[in-house]
Each structure stands twice: as C-alpha cells, then as structure tokens.
Design a protein around this motif. Structure first.
Motif: not given
Lengths: 115, 542
Positions: B37-38, B40-44, B118-120, B541-542
């Motif tokens: 998830p980390l 994923s969040g960073l890439s977003l 997470y990939a999906f 906030a992360k």
C-alpha cells in the motif's frame, strides 16, 4: 438493387449485399443478446449473450470499415476481441468460483443480498 | 505518438508501480509485503505531481477535445486515490497474515492476494486517468474497460465472505452488459461519422447539424453509448447492481466503487457530450433535443429514485449506495447545462468540482463505517478468517460520545453530502443549480431542489444517530478496527471537507480553468500554486 449498391459504396463484387444487410444482422444479434441476458438465468448462457452483443458491435465495425474503405474499424475490432477475451477469462474464473460454492450455475440461487 | 507521452507520465508512473506491487506482494517476508500500500500511495502522489506539471498545450491535431481537463482530472484522481489506498490498506489477506504471524500456517504464495489487490487498484486508476486523456473512441473504450475489469476482481476478493462473491458476479455480469451496450453505441457513432477521433467526430456532427440534422445512425449511437455509460455512473435504468454490490463488497472497496467508476463515467460523458454539442467557449450551442431529453429523464429518475429508496434502507452501505445514485443524478444536471462563460454558469466545471467534493466526503463516510468491526474474526465455510463489519445504521448510535473522532467525522461528511449550507457539499451543489438556471432548465433545477430536501431525511439520520442517541445493544458490539489508517482516512475526510469549504473559491477556480478552451501559458503557474494545498494534505497525514 444496383442503385443501392452504388449508394452504399460497395464494389460490384459484393453483389446483393449492402451495408444495411450487415447492420441488420448486427442489430439482430445485439437485440437477441440483450433479450437472452435478461431472460436466461444460467450464468454461462448469460455471459455468452454479452459476448454475442460484443460480436454484434464487431460486425457493425467491420462493415462500416469496409464502407469507408479504411482500416480504423477493423483495428477497433481487434481491440474489442482482446477485451472480450479478458472478460471471458474473468467470467470463467467467477463461474468456477460460484460452482464450487453452490454446486449450481443458476444465477437466482444467489440471493444473500436483498433490500 | 511520442508527443502523447508528454502527458501520459502519470499513467506510466502508476503502471510501473503496478508491476512492482504485483511482484513484492508475493514476498515471503511480511515486512516487504506490507510495503504494497505504501508503494501504491507514493506512486499516486508522484502521478499527481506529474499531472499538475502537465501543460496540455500541444500541437494542433495531437490534443484531445478538452485538453485543459487533463491536469485537473488527474490531480483529483490522485488525491482521492491516496485516500482510498489508505483505506484499502490491509483489507485483503488479513486473517491469512495473522495466521502466518502466529505461525499457524506456513507461507504459501498461492493463498496471498494482496499483490494482485493493490496492483488491480492501480490498474483501475491508470484506466481512470487514461479516460481523462482519451481522444478517440478506441482509447475511450479501452480506458473504460481498464477501469472496470480490475474492480470486478477487487469486489470478489475483498473479503472471504460469500456475499462478496455474489456481489462480484452481479457486478461483473451487469458490467459486461454495460460495456457491450456502449461499445455498440461507439460502433454506430463510428458508422455515422466515419471517424473514431473525438475531434473529427465533433467536426462531422457540427456539419450534420448545420445541414439537415444528425443522421439516424449517429443519433442512435450517441443515445446507446450514453445509456451504456449510465452503468458506470449508476444512473437509472442501469443502476440495479449498485445497492447489492456496495453492500456485498468490503467497505474500503465500496468507497472505491463510489468514486472510481463514477468518475470514469462522468469523464467519458463530458468527452462524448463535448463531441456532440459544445464548442466549449462563447459560441457553445446546446445538445440536440433527443440527447438532452434522454439525459433529462435519466437525471430526474436517477436522483428521485436514489433518494426515495435511500430513505427505506436500514443498512448504511445500501443507504450510501442509493445516495451515490442520487449524486449521479445531481451531476447529470451539470452535464445537461453544459459549459458557460463564468463558473456559476458552467455545468461542466460544476461537475468536475462536484466529483472532487463527492470523492472526499463519500470516502470519509465509508471510512467511518470501515473503522467499525466486531471483536472476533469468524471462519467462513472455506476456512478463511473474516471480520464482521459494521453495516446496520444501529452501529453508529451514540458514536460521537463513544468514539468522538469517528462520530464527528460521520457527522461532518453526512452534513456535507446533504449539502448543508457552509459545507463544501453546499458549495459543490450551488453551481449545479446556478448553471441549470443559466441554461434555462428551470424544471430540472426545481426537481434538484426537491431532491435535496428529500435527501435530508436519511442524511439527518446519519447526523442525529451519532450525535443525539444513546448507544444501543448493537452499537456496543463494535470496536475501532486495529488498522490505524482507516480512522485516519475518516479524520482526513472530515478535515478535507472543512478545508475544502475554506478553500472552495480557489478550487472552483481551478475547476473552471480546467474547462477553458485553451490553457494559456500564463494560466499554468496558477495551477501549480494552488493545487498542492489540496494535494499535500493526504500525503502529509501519512
């Protein structure tokens, strides 16, 4: 008939067939697929109905592509086929998952969610 | 092709992260798996930053129909996406990870699904961003499918319970039907106009309308594709799946369903409608009557049915599902109104702003529900551990006293969804009203007003239960989930609603800039400055 052919822009070699024949077939397939989807309860048949609707679009696309004498429509069809294959893979995975749990392919067996 | 890459960096970033997540999700080390998830969040966050940096002034012919929409749409997708990924963190494999940690079970990569999950999610957001960039029907079709296909899997694997499987199957089958319908529409549009490029289609339609009206094939194609896209935004008559799917999926995935397909559908609708009617700018003309009528009927039915059925629900997830249908109806008003010279007259900027507003407040509300669960996991018939989530509205009785953070977050988000004055939901709904009036759609605006009043019935239950009621028996059974990110998302959602209320002016300005015909270079720095206020907040906030 010759006049219609010329209007539709098809070369003479495709004698007797106009764009409208293809569009008619595609519309019939689309509507049959829709009716089948709404009336049948077997999950595999329901999925085949959506596939038929996809292929109806494919026929329309290829016919239009021939009509305009260009390849865009045919390229579109290749993408559509790819997506349809991906959907088929997912549909079969889901159907197997369901069958393992319920021993039935009847969509109406599933009724946990109501309200 | 190469010049298109210049504005596709956000999608490329997300795709690379997708590949990384898919691999490390299978790592034997739990610490590495927790990175999913980390990453994923960073890439977003990175995708959002790339999107803000995009200057959509491209050579003629290479640009989409609404180039100014790209940075704005992608930035709000990234911002709300970060909230959703925080909410999704830890949703799948929870029981499995606990058993692995306790040593009950040995590591078996086949039993773990977090990598795919997470990939999906990232695939789906990639598709969503691609929808915003679409400049041809082929692209639009592929982007919409890329958005939807992963969500079917995510619903199915979101919890081990049978109802998630049932929801996944319903969602998939009706989704495939929706896709088949709008694909047929696209085929007919191609047939009627001779092109798949939206710019060229716009040109052809303008010619046809200047002549003796739209030809039958084009018109049929446009109507059918709008109906099919109605599935993505859960508009009547394509709304049947919504309540069941929202209820059956795990709550974090439900929060995603409320934002991702809806945004995809509205972006597609905006692109299609701009191909039909609007020369966005001063010379704009309205949609053809038939298409306006279809959208009009869809809007009225969607908001009325959504609101009336929401009143009857006792399950919070079903209630929010019907409210999500109603919100789609509200946004259709903006689509019908079309663009205008100022923000208050422009329905399109109203829709773009409302998408951001709705994304934040509905994610906040779902985060509150996702934060409540029963103490003990149960074993499902297939032997997996599943936690019972809060669903009945009884679960939030007295929440503001028992768990002030969650209770107040629910109160703030529900008030904002109701459109209570001086919340961002109010400022989001206001331009929908004014643009409708400016476009001369008075009856539609009256229906919108009546519906906002009906909505008070059920939103006020979400407000009064946590605030004024004593905790009942049902409420006592729920504890705050040990997953810290979920209450955090609830808090961020509530703070976001308040912050967006304060900064509503600049955000509306950005939404308005997004629909201007051409972004001039002088506009770019404004977009660079103002966007981070809203973008930085979830990251910080992360």
């Amino acid at each position: 008939m010759i006049a219609t052919l010329a209007q539709a822009g098809f070369p003479e070699a495709m004698s007797g067939l106009t764009l409208y024949h293809y569009l008619f077939i595609s519309a019939v397939m689309f509507v049959l697929g829709l009716i089948g989807f709404v009336t049948r309860r077997n999950l595999i048949v329901m999925f085949l109905c959506t596939e038929m609707m996809f292929q109806a679009s494919g026929i329309a696309l290829v016919a239009f592509s021939r009509f305009y004498l260009e390849y865009t429509g045919q390229v579109f069809v290749i993408f559509v086929l790819t997506v349809a294959a991906a959907e088929a893979a997912m549909a079969l995975a889901l159907v197997v998952l369901l069958f393992r749990r319920n021993e039935s392919l009847d969509g109406s067996v599933w009724s946990l969610l109501k309200g | 092709m190469a010049e298109k890459l210049a504005y596709l960096w956000p999608e490329v970033t997300l795709f690379l992260a997708t590949c990384a997540v898919m691999v490390i999700g299978l790592s034997p080390s739990a610490a590495v798996r927790r990175l999913c998830p980390l990453i994923s969040g960073l890439s977003l966050a990175a995708a959002g930053i790339f999107a803000i940096g995009t200057t959509p002034t491209l050579a003629d012919g290479a640009e989409g129909l609404m180039p100014g929409m790209l940075p704005y749409a992608k930035a709000i997708i990234a911002a709300v996406g970060i909230l959703i990924v925080m909410l999704l963190a830890g949703t799948v494999d929870r029981g499995e990870e606990e058993e692995l940690a306790a040593g009950v079970r040995k590591f078996d990569p086949l039993r773990l699904t977090s990598g795919e999950f997470y990939a999906f999610f990232l695939f789906s957001l990639t598709g969503l961003m691609l929808t915003a960039s679409a400049d041809s029907l082929i692209w639009l079709f592929l982007a919409l499918e890329l958005t939807s296909l992963p969500t079917y899997v995510m619903v199915t694997i979101s919890t081990a319970r049978s109802r998630a499987k049932e929801a996944g199957v319903k969602y998939f089958f009706l989704g495939a039907l929706g896709a088949a319908i709008f694909l047929y529409g696209f085929a007919l549009i191609y047939g009627g106009t001779g092109s798949v490029h939206l710019g060229e289609i716009h040109h052809q339609i303008t010619l046809q309308m200047a002549g003796d009206g739209l030809n039958g094939i084009t018109l049929a194609g446009l109507l059918i594709s709008i109906l099919g896209i109605g599935f993505k935004i859960a508009a009547v008559p394509m709304h049947y799946y919504t309540a069941d799917v929202y209820q059956g999926a795990a709550t974090p995935v439900t929060a995603m369903l409320a934002f991702v397909p809806k945004t995809a559908g509205f972006l597609a609708l905006i692109l299609l409608c701009s191909a039909i009617g609007w020369h966005y700018g001063e010379t704009g003309h309205a949609l053809p009557d038939t298409i306006r009528l279809l959208l009009w009927v869809m809007a009225v039915l969607t908001m009325t049915l959504g609101n009336v059925l929401a009143i009857l629900q006792t399950s919070m997830k079903r209630m929010l599902a019907y409210s999500s249908i109603a919100h789609s109806g509200y946004m259709l008003v903006g689509i019908i109104a079309g663009p205008g010279a100022t923000f208050t007259e422009s329905g399109i900027s109203a829709v773009l702003f409302y998408l951001l507003t709705y994304g934040v407040m509905s994610t906040g509300a779902f985060a509150v529900i996702a934060s409540l669960e029963r103490t003990h996991a149960e074993r499902t018939q297939t032997g997996e551990l599943a936690y019972d989530e809060a669903d009945s509205i009884e679960a939030i009785r007295g929440l503001a006293r028992a768990k002030p953070l969650l209770g107040w977050s629910m109160v703030i988000c529900a008030l904002s969804m109701l459109g209570f004055p001086l919340t961002v939901g109010f400022f989001g709904k206001l331009p929908l009203f004014t643009s409708g009036i400016a476009a001369g759609e008075l009856p539609l605006v009256i229906v919108l007003g009546i519906n906002s009043a009906i909505a008070a019935f059920y939103y006020l239950r979400l407000v009064s239960y946590p605030l004024f009621d004593e905790a009942g028996d049902e409420a006592g059974g729920f504890i705050t989930t040990p997953m810290r990110t979920r209450p955090a998302v609830a808090a961020i959602g509530a703070v976001g609603v308040l912050a967006m209320t304060v900064f509503a002016g600049p955000l509306m300005g950005l939404a308005h800039d997004a629909v201007q015909p051409k972004l001039h270079d002088s506009d770019a720095p404004i977009a660079d400055e103002a966007m981070p206020t809203e973008e930085a907040e979830p990251v910080a906030a992360k």
